[in-house]
Design an enzyme around this catalytic site. Structure first.
Site, PDB file in Angstrom:
ATOM      1  N   SER A 163       0.827  -1.192   0.000  1.00 24.69           N
ATOM      2  CA  SER A 163       0.000   0.000   0.000  1.00 24.69           C
ATOM      3  C   SER A 163       0.875   1.260   0.000  1.00 24.69           C
ATOM      4  CB  SER A 163      -0.966  -0.037   1.190  1.00 24.69           C
ATOM      5  OG  SER A 163      -1.977   0.934   1.048  1.00 24.69           O
ATOM      6  N   ASP A 187      -0.317  -4.050  -4.061  1.00 24.59           N
ATOM      7  CA  ASP A 187      -1.463  -3.154  -4.166  1.00 24.59           C
ATOM      8  C   ASP A 187      -1.114  -1.744  -3.682  1.00 24.59           C
ATOM      9  OD1 ASP A 187      -4.016  -3.128  -5.301  1.00 24.59           O
ATOM     10  OD2 ASP A 187      -4.950  -2.928  -3.346  1.00 24.59           O
ATOM     11  N   HIS A 257      -7.909  -5.464  -0.879  1.00 20.17           N
ATOM     12  CA  HIS A 257      -6.653  -4.714  -0.785  1.00 20.17           C
ATOM     13  C   HIS A 257      -5.520  -5.601  -0.276  1.00 20.17           C
ATOM     14  CE1 HIS A 257      -4.258  -1.147  -0.717  1.00 20.17           C
ATOM     15  NE2 HIS A 257      -4.257  -0.983   0.597  1.00 20.17           N
TER      16      HIS A 257
END
Length: 478
Positions: A163, A187, A257
């Site tokens: 992330s 991601d 996610h």
């Protein structure tokens, strides 16, 4: 605010307090564990670097620059893997930390360094955490410089970022003009980064090789490609096994996610490799247009995760050196899907449009099903059409095949599909036995089962049209 609370992973605590190893009386340092109170009041940035090696696989050393005892584990001649997490809205440690560390150490003799910036990432205001990314990158740059002073090499630096951590890794790479060995983005965060220029986010020039897994491009992840190779599991959107309703709570927001992390961890197993397929679009992949791995020679199709860098030399020959790869996964670990070509040659006078469901019974009695849930296939007279069948398990020997044809219509007459030949063949291993069935009829919505036979070695196309070339089947591209 709901988006901000759920970006990153809302997870349970991994460890609570530092422990002491009895045999050496050495302090074992732990990832910072905070709570919702810290998230509400906010946290000032403090970066802790926790090192694990095979010598201290269960007892992390603290590599804060003023701490010297942990450096006895740091061998700068080994590959060093930095793992950097993202936004922490509740302050708890990620649930995947221990698993990824232990599986990396099982693969190789690495320095594995967890970049713990939980003090800084923990806040209810996502913007505040994102604003600290460059400061975290500065801390890592300072530490890597000291490694280089001790004889280390940028060729031995591998950064894994989750992330916001993916963009932090990119910022570090930019500081070295893309000279570090590899960056894997799991991601990469989308909010505040989508649409930004390369200098403000992860980019394929940030390392010699940059691979990215996009698992939530319609939510918390970055929408567009970022690396030398960008992997899009299940198209990069809804991941199988994740909740489909907001009634599931935080899992609804975080599951897609964080699937990128669990897919990467699955790549560290030996049970199966997640094979992916370079393709322009997810639709092209699902209709079987991009699953010929033989065209890449000895490389085959790229695999996801840790071993993705086997494609590095091939990609640098491209201009630009980037590609996208699509694939589907199962809903549970280890997520592998096994792909098969399902070819049909039909003889209906009129064109038929419809859907195929195939089930196979293995010699062990297991029933495996694949519904080809793509656009309706178009079956035309004497033309070969290739569909893509996907199974959760692989098989080599099968005792029975079950086929169902449907047009999807609930009214009107029932149709028949007259099949001259059906062929089931592995995409991964063209030398594996292919199974065929000749000259049969599929009645709409009626399951037809039969004993498959190995495809004949004789030239089917020559024999079927030896007397009348107008009857020779043609290959149809879908």
């Amino acid at each position: 605010m709901l988006l901000e609370l759920c970006l990153g992973f809302c997870v349970l605590p991994l460890c609570l307090l530092p422990s002491v190893r009895a045999d050496t009386e050495e302090t074992c340092h732990e990832f910072t564990d905070l709570g919702l109170h810290n998230s509400v009041v906010g946290t000032e940035l403090k970066v802790q670097l926790l090192i694990y090696t095979r010598e201290n696989a269960n007892c992390a050393g603290d590599l804060n620059l003023e701490n010297t005892t942990a450096f006895k584990y740091l061998d700068v001649t080994r590959k060093t893997i930095f793992i950097t997490h993202g936004y922490r809205p509740t302050g708890s440690p990620p649930v995947w930390l221990d698993e990824i560390v232990q599986k990396l150490l099982a693969i190789g003799d690495f320095n594995v360094i967890l970049v713990d910036w939980n003090r800084g990432a923990t806040t209810v205001i996502y913007h505040n955490a994102a604003a600290k990314c460059r400061k975290v990158a500065d801390v890592l740059k300072n530490f890597i410089d000291k490694m280089l002073d001790q004889g280390g090499s940028l060729d031995l630096v591998y950064m894994i970022g989750v992330s916001l951590g993916a963009h932090i890794s990119g910022f570090v790479g930019k500081m070295y003009n893309g000279s570090i060995n590899r960056i894997t983005g799991l991601d990469p965060a989308g909010p505040l980064f989508n649409g930004k220029p390369p200098e403000d986010r992860l980019h394929h020039n940030d390392a010699h090789f940059v691979d990215v897994i996009h698992s939530d491009i319609d939510g918390l992840g970055y929408k567009d490609s970022l690396g030398n190779i960008d992997f899009y599991p299940n198209g990069g959107t809804d991941q199988p096994g994740c909740p489909k309703s907001i009634l599931s709570g935080s899992e609804y927001f975080k599951c897609d996610h964080q699937r990128s992390v669990f897919l990467y961890i699955a790549s560290l197993n030996e049970t199966c490799s997640v094979v992916t397929f370079p393709c322009e679009t997810y639709k092209d992949y699902r209709t079987g247009k991009c699953v010929n791995c033989m065209e890449y020679g000895h490389l085959g199709c790229p695999v996801l995760g840790f071993y993705a860098d086997k494609w590095r030399d091939y990609l640098v020959t491209k201009n630009p050196p980037v590609t996208k790869a699509y694939f589907d996964t199962a809903s549970v670990k280890p997520f592998c899907i096994f792909h098969y070509f399902l070819d049909f040659i039909t003889t209906n006078t009129n064109t038929r449009m419809g859907y195929i469901t195939i089930k196979v019974e293995t010699t062990y009695g297991n029933i495996l099903q694949s519904k080809l849930d793509q656009d309706a296939a178009v079956f035309e007279k004497n033309q070969e059409i290739t569909l893509l069948a996907k199974f959760d398990q692989d098989f080599e020997q099968i005792s029975r095949i079950f086929i169902t044809f449907t047009t999807g219509s609930v009214i009107g007459p029932k149709h028949k599909l007259r099949v001259l030949r059906m062929k089931l063949q592995s995409t991964a291993d063209p030398n594996r036995t292919s199974f065929c069935r000749y000259d049969f009829v599929l009645e709409e919505n009626v399951e037809t089962d039969f004993l498959p036979v190995p495809c004949e070695n004789s030239n089917f196309f020559s024999s079927c049209c030896s007397e009348d070339t107008s009857q020779c089947p043609a290959k149809k591209s879908r």
